[in-house]
Structure formats: structure tokens, C-alpha cells
Design a protein around this motif. Structure first.
Motif, PDB file in Angstrom:
ATOM      1  N   TYR A  87      47.126 -19.019  -2.754  1.00  0.00           N
ATOM      2  CA  TYR A  87      47.489 -18.042  -1.732  1.00  0.00           C
ATOM      3  C   TYR A  87      48.075 -16.843  -2.453  1.00  0.00           C
ATOM      4  O   TYR A  87      48.888 -16.993  -3.362  1.00  0.00           O
ATOM      5  N   GLU A  96      56.838 -19.062   2.306  1.00  0.00           N
ATOM      6  CA  GLU A  96      56.594 -17.818   3.047  1.00  0.00           C
ATOM      7  C   GLU A  96      55.211 -17.243   2.709  1.00  0.00           C
ATOM      8  O   GLU A  96      54.499 -16.781   3.594  1.00  0.00           O
ATOM      9  N   LYS A 124      52.551 -18.911   1.710  1.00  0.00           N
ATOM     10  CA  LYS A 124      51.534 -19.770   2.317  1.00  0.00           C
ATOM     11  C   LYS A 124      51.423 -19.545   3.821  1.00  0.00           C
ATOM     12  O   LYS A 124      50.338 -19.606   4.392  1.00  0.00           O
ATOM     13  N   SER A 125      52.529 -19.260   4.481  1.00  0.00           N
ATOM     14  CA  SER A 125      52.518 -19.163   5.946  1.00  0.00           C
ATOM     15  C   SER A 125      52.255 -17.753   6.481  1.00  0.00           C
ATOM     16  O   SER A 125      52.069 -17.580   7.679  1.00  0.00           O
ATOM     17  N   LYS A 126      52.218 -16.737   5.610  1.00  0.00           N
ATOM     18  CA  LYS A 126      51.951 -15.370   6.090  1.00  0.00           C
ATOM     19  C   LYS A 126      50.526 -15.284   6.630  1.00  0.00           C
ATOM     20  O   LYS A 126      49.586 -15.707   5.960  1.00  0.00           O
ATOM     21  N   PRO A 127      50.351 -14.720   7.819  1.00  0.00           N
ATOM     22  CA  PRO A 127      49.002 -14.630   8.380  1.00  0.00           C
ATOM     23  C   PRO A 127      48.079 -13.691   7.598  1.00  0.00           C
ATOM     24  O   PRO A 127      46.869 -13.805   7.676  1.00  0.00           O
ATOM     25  N   TYR A 128      48.635 -12.781   6.822  1.00  0.00           N
ATOM     26  CA  TYR A 128      47.805 -11.850   6.058  1.00  0.00           C
ATOM     27  C   TYR A 128      47.649 -12.254   4.593  1.00  0.00           C
ATOM     28  O   TYR A 128      47.092 -11.503   3.796  1.00  0.00           O
ATOM     29  N   ASN A 181      45.904 -13.930   1.474  1.00  0.00           N
ATOM     30  CA  ASN A 181      44.530 -14.243   1.094  1.00  0.00           C
ATOM     31  C   ASN A 181      44.501 -15.636   0.486  1.00  0.00           C
ATOM     32  O   ASN A 181      45.468 -16.073  -0.143  1.00  0.00           O
TER      33      ASN A 181
END
Length: 127
Positions: free
Chosen positions: A58, A73, A75-79, A81
Motif C-alpha cells: 500500500y 492508517e 492501509k485504511s486510506k481510501p485513496y 494505491n
């Protein structure tokens, strides 16, 4: 009552910190290397120190003035890659859509099952 709450909060905080450290113990952070910058993007290479990792990497970019996120954080961010590793230990990638003449920090982690590596970072500037 206030003292009991403070002690309980302290114990809970220590537990969270201990759990986060346990999650990051098994995997090495990826190694990031700058490959080139343009006005709206930069490219980079990633080397995975653990041979044969079948997991995901990620990564995300933040302007350099923002604080470093932790592994969970990222890994869990929607943006964020995601790249499937499939046992490979070297990848190249590009980060498009950036502002020119801006300083950025690239953050990356490796995730295999429930294990997360430590956070790797690389500062880059667009032209």
C-alpha cells in the motif's frame, strides 16, 4: 474515580501501542528509490527485502508538511494505491496527478495477511 479513569486510560493506551508494535514486527519495510520527477508526477522503484512475499504493498503521497501516517492508517486510506506482490521483490510505479513545484512524501507499507511492515518514506519534489 478520576484517578481510576486515568489509570485505565493509561493501561488501554499501552495495550494499543503494544498491539501496533506486534503487528509491525514480522515484515521489513519496503525500500523506496526515486526514479524521476516531472511537473505533475514522479516515478519510483520499490525493493522488498523479504523474499517471496505474497501480499500487497500500500502506498500514498502526502504533501511534505503533513504528519507521517502509521501503517494501519496507510492501509485504511481510501485513496491509497495497492500493488499485488505475488512473490516479486522489485516493482516500479508512478504517482500522477500532482501539483508542480511541490514537495511530497511517498509512504509505503507491506501487508501479508494481518501483518503490516513498518512505514517506508521517500521525499520527492515535482518540477
Amino acid at each position: 474515580m478520576k484517578r481510576i479513569f486515568s489509570i485505565s486510560l493509561f493501561i488501554f493506551t499501552c495495550f494499543l501501542v503494544a498491539c501496533e508494535e506486534d503487528v509491525e514486527d514480522g515484515l521489513n519495510a519496503p525500500v523506496l528509490e526515486a526514479r524521476g520527477a516531472q511537473s505533475d508526477r514522479f516515478s519510483f522503484a520499490v525493493t522488498i527485502k523479504d523474499d517471496g512475499v505474497n501480499g500487497k504493498m500500500y502506498y500514498l503521497v502526502e504533501t511534505s508538511d503533513k504528519p507521517q501516517p502509521n501503517a494501519q492508517e496507510i492501509k485504511s486510506k481510501p485513496y491509497a494505491n495497492v500493488i499485488d506482490l505475488k512473490g516479486e521483490n522489485f516493482k516500479t510505479a508512478s504517482m500522477p496527478g500532482l501539483a508542480s513545484k511541490t514537495s511530497y512524501t511517498l509512504y509505503a507499507i507491506i501487508a501479508v495477511d494481518n501483518q503490516l511492515s513498518k512505514v517506508a518514506s521517500l521525499k520527492m519534489e515535482t518540477k
